[in-house]
Design a protein around this motif. Structure first.
Motif, PDB file in Angstrom:
ATOM      1  N   MET A 108       0.562  -0.979  -0.090  1.00  0.00           N
ATOM      2  CA  MET A 108       0.325   0.317   0.147  1.00  0.00           C
ATOM      3  C   MET A 108       1.010   1.304   0.157  1.00  0.00           C
ATOM      4  N   VAL A 109       0.582   2.063  -1.032  1.00  0.00           N
ATOM      5  CA  VAL A 109       1.271   3.296  -0.937  1.00  0.00           C
ATOM      6  C   VAL A 109       0.491   4.479  -0.234  1.00  0.00           C
ATOM      7  N   VAL A 110       0.936   5.184   0.850  1.00  0.00           N
ATOM      8  CA  VAL A 110      -0.044   5.739   1.629  1.00  0.00           C
ATOM      9  C   VAL A 110       1.249   7.386   0.706  1.00  0.00           C
ATOM     10  N   TRP A 111       0.859   8.751   1.080  1.00  0.00           N
ATOM     11  CA  TRP A 111       1.089   9.998   0.235  1.00  0.00           C
ATOM     12  C   TRP A 111       0.602  10.759   1.773  1.00  0.00           C
ATOM     13  N   LEU A 112       1.689  11.305   2.191  1.00  0.00           N
ATOM     14  CA  LEU A 112       0.889  12.124   2.898  1.00  0.00           C
ATOM     15  C   LEU A 112       1.973  14.104   2.796  1.00  0.00           C
ATOM     16  N   ALA A 113       0.888  14.242   3.126  1.00  0.00           N
ATOM     17  CA  ALA A 113       1.030  16.310   2.165  1.00  0.00           C
ATOM     18  C   ALA A 113       2.034  16.746   3.352  1.00  0.00           C
ATOM     19  N   GLU A 114       2.628  17.053   4.585  1.00  0.00           N
ATOM     20  CA  GLU A 114       3.555  16.803   5.144  1.00  0.00           C
ATOM     21  C   GLU A 114       3.035  16.287   7.087  1.00  0.00           C
TER      22      GLU A 114
ATOM     23  N   ALA B  31       6.044  16.841   0.981  1.00  0.00           N
ATOM     24  CA  ALA B  31       5.156  15.931   0.939  1.00  0.00           C
ATOM     25  C   ALA B  31       6.020  14.180   1.206  1.00  0.00           C
ATOM     26  N   GLN B  32       5.659  13.509   1.422  1.00  0.00           N
ATOM     27  CA  GLN B  32       6.323  12.157   2.322  1.00  0.00           C
ATOM     28  C   GLN B  32       5.082  10.882   1.266  1.00  0.00           C
ATOM     29  N   THR B  33       6.477   9.777   1.029  1.00  0.00           N
ATOM     30  CA  THR B  33       5.601   8.813   0.046  1.00  0.00           C
ATOM     31  C   THR B  33       6.105   7.473   0.956  1.00  0.00           C
ATOM     32  N   ILE B  34       4.940   6.832   1.614  1.00  0.00           N
ATOM     33  CA  ILE B  34       5.163   5.401   2.432  1.00  0.00           C
ATOM     34  C   ILE B  34       5.113   3.876   1.941  1.00  0.00           C
ATOM     35  N   VAL B  35       5.527   3.313   1.874  1.00  0.00           N
ATOM     36  CA  VAL B  35       4.889   2.418   0.932  1.00  0.00           C
ATOM     37  C   VAL B  35       5.293   0.947   2.636  1.00  0.00           C
ATOM     38  N   LEU B  36       3.654   0.713   2.939  1.00  0.00           N
ATOM     39  CA  LEU B  36       3.272  -0.152   3.830  1.00  0.00           C
ATOM     40  C   LEU B  36       3.092  -1.541   3.436  1.00  0.00           C
ATOM     41  N   MET B  37       3.311  -2.967   3.631  1.00  0.00           N
ATOM     42  CA  MET B  37       3.639  -4.085   2.858  1.00  0.00           C
ATOM     43  C   MET B  37       2.040  -4.973   3.797  1.00  0.00           C
ATOM     44  N   ASP B  38       1.253  -5.321   3.133  1.00  0.00           N
ATOM     45  CA  ASP B  38       0.190  -6.132   3.808  1.00  0.00           C
ATOM     46  C   ASP B  38       1.187  -7.365   4.643  1.00  0.00           C
ATOM     47  N   ARG B  39       0.246  -7.435   5.370  1.00  0.00           N
ATOM     48  CA  ARG B  39       0.444  -8.482   6.731  1.00  0.00           C
ATOM     49  C   ARG B  39      -0.548  -9.076   6.680  1.00  0.00           C
ATOM     50  N   GLU B  40      -0.795 -10.462   7.083  1.00  0.00           N
ATOM     51  CA  GLU B  40      -1.746 -11.777   6.810  1.00  0.00           C
ATOM     52  C   GLU B  40      -2.102 -11.245   8.771  1.00  0.00           C
ATOM     53  N   ASP B  41      -1.394 -10.263   9.571  1.00  0.00           N
ATOM     54  CA  ASP B  41      -1.947 -10.464  10.987  1.00  0.00           C
ATOM     55  C   ASP B  41      -3.045  -9.716  10.880  1.00  0.00           C
TER      56      ASP B  41
ATOM     57  N   GLN C 296      -3.710  -7.324   8.362  1.00  0.00           N
ATOM     58  CA  GLN C 296      -4.681  -7.028   6.964  1.00  0.00           C
ATOM     59  C   GLN C 296      -4.909  -5.237   6.811  1.00  0.00           C
ATOM     60  N   LEU C 297      -3.743  -4.629   6.059  1.00  0.00           N
ATOM     61  CA  LEU C 297      -4.250  -3.543   5.804  1.00  0.00           C
ATOM     62  C   LEU C 297      -5.333  -3.840   4.790  1.00  0.00           C
ATOM     63  N   VAL C 298      -4.502  -3.679   3.670  1.00  0.00           N
ATOM     64  CA  VAL C 298      -5.067  -3.876   2.201  1.00  0.00           C
ATOM     65  C   VAL C 298      -6.931  -3.917   2.197  1.00  0.00           C
ATOM     66  N   ARG C 299      -7.283  -5.217   3.565  1.00  0.00           N
ATOM     67  CA  ARG C 299      -8.909  -5.648   3.754  1.00  0.00           C
ATOM     68  C   ARG C 299      -9.345  -4.347   4.352  1.00  0.00           C
ATOM     69  N   ARG C 300      -8.026  -3.984   5.429  1.00  0.00           N
ATOM     70  CA  ARG C 300      -8.999  -3.408   6.141  1.00  0.00           C
ATOM     71  C   ARG C 300      -9.446  -1.550   5.415  1.00  0.00           C
ATOM     72  N   LEU C 301      -8.746  -1.494   4.716  1.00  0.00           N
ATOM     73  CA  LEU C 301      -8.578   0.302   4.112  1.00  0.00           C
ATOM     74  C   LEU C 301      -9.629  -0.626   3.716  1.00  0.00           C
ATOM     75  N   ARG C 302      -9.765  -1.366   2.514  1.00  0.00           N
ATOM     76  CA  ARG C 302     -10.956  -1.479   1.382  1.00  0.00           C
ATOM     77  C   ARG C 302     -12.141  -1.307   1.970  1.00  0.00           C
ATOM     78  N   LEU C 303     -12.263  -1.944   3.335  1.00  0.00           N
ATOM     79  CA  LEU C 303     -14.102  -1.791   4.102  1.00  0.00           C
ATOM     80  C   LEU C 303     -13.688  -0.287   4.007  1.00  0.00           C
ATOM     81  N   TRP C 304     -13.048   0.732   4.794  1.00  0.00           N
ATOM     82  CA  TRP C 304     -12.875   1.604   5.071  1.00  0.00           C
ATOM     83  C   TRP C 304     -13.493   2.311   3.512  1.00  0.00           C
ATOM     84  N   LEU C 305     -12.945   2.078   2.763  1.00  0.00           N
ATOM     85  CA  LEU C 305     -13.262   2.856   1.538  1.00  0.00           C
ATOM     86  C   LEU C 305     -15.162   2.846   1.063  1.00  0.00           C
TER      87      LEU C 305
END
Length: 173
Positions: free
Chosen positions: A1-7, A15-25, A27-36
């Protein structure tokens, strides 16, 4: 998951771009999809990802925030994040060590976990978003983690009572 922060606090106007790897425990991608999906169910398809949510669970909009938060609009106040962390901690039935529970614990906990696994100073700075060369990660997380791993009394010789004929049992009358 690529996250962009304005500051952020450390990187003002950068501006900052951060890469967060998804983990089974986690589940960032699944949780983000649910929130969206939740946001989209209220017609919110653009704007801040982390936004104020009304008591009824509906995401705040420019219209609902216009009277109280014109400047901030749909964005979360930092204090709201702190209040939510305290609330979720309590609801989960967790018990602290007497120190106040705050949203900073999310940052501190990650840094402590990294320090325990012997992350480099550079890795800690990057993960915690500290400025390069900041003493905070080493002083507040690495040193306590190192101290917890070592036994200051390990060099003291053990006394072998059995060898000397002594007994740990109380003397019999």
């Amino acid at each position: 998951m690529v996250v962009w922060l304005a500051e952020d606090k450390t990187h003002k106007e950068e501006a900052q771009t951060i890469v967060l790897m998804d983990r089974e425990d986690i589940q960032l991608v699944r949780r983000l999809r649910l929130w969206l999906e939740h946001l989209a169910s209220f017609g919110v398809t653009e704007g801040p990802l982390f936004r104020h949510v009304l008591k009824n669970g509906k995401p705040a909009s420019a219209e609902t925030r216009a009277k109280k938060a014109r400047k901030r609009g749909e964005h979360l106040r930092p204090q709201v994040i702190n209040e939510r962390v305290k609330y979720w901690f309590t609801v989960a039935g967790l018990v602290g060590d007497g120190s106040p529970v705050t949203s900073h614990g999310l940052r501190a906990g990650g840094a402590t976990d990294l320090a325990v696994t012997e992350a480099t100073d550079e890795e800690l700075e990057e993960a915690g978003r500290w400025a390069k060369g900041s003493p905070i990660p080493r002083r507040d997380y690495v040193q306590p983690a190192k101290n917890a791993k070592r036994d200051l009394f390990a060099k003291v010789p053990l006394h072998n009572l059995a060898r000397r004929g002594d007994s740990l049992d109380p003397p019999t009358p």
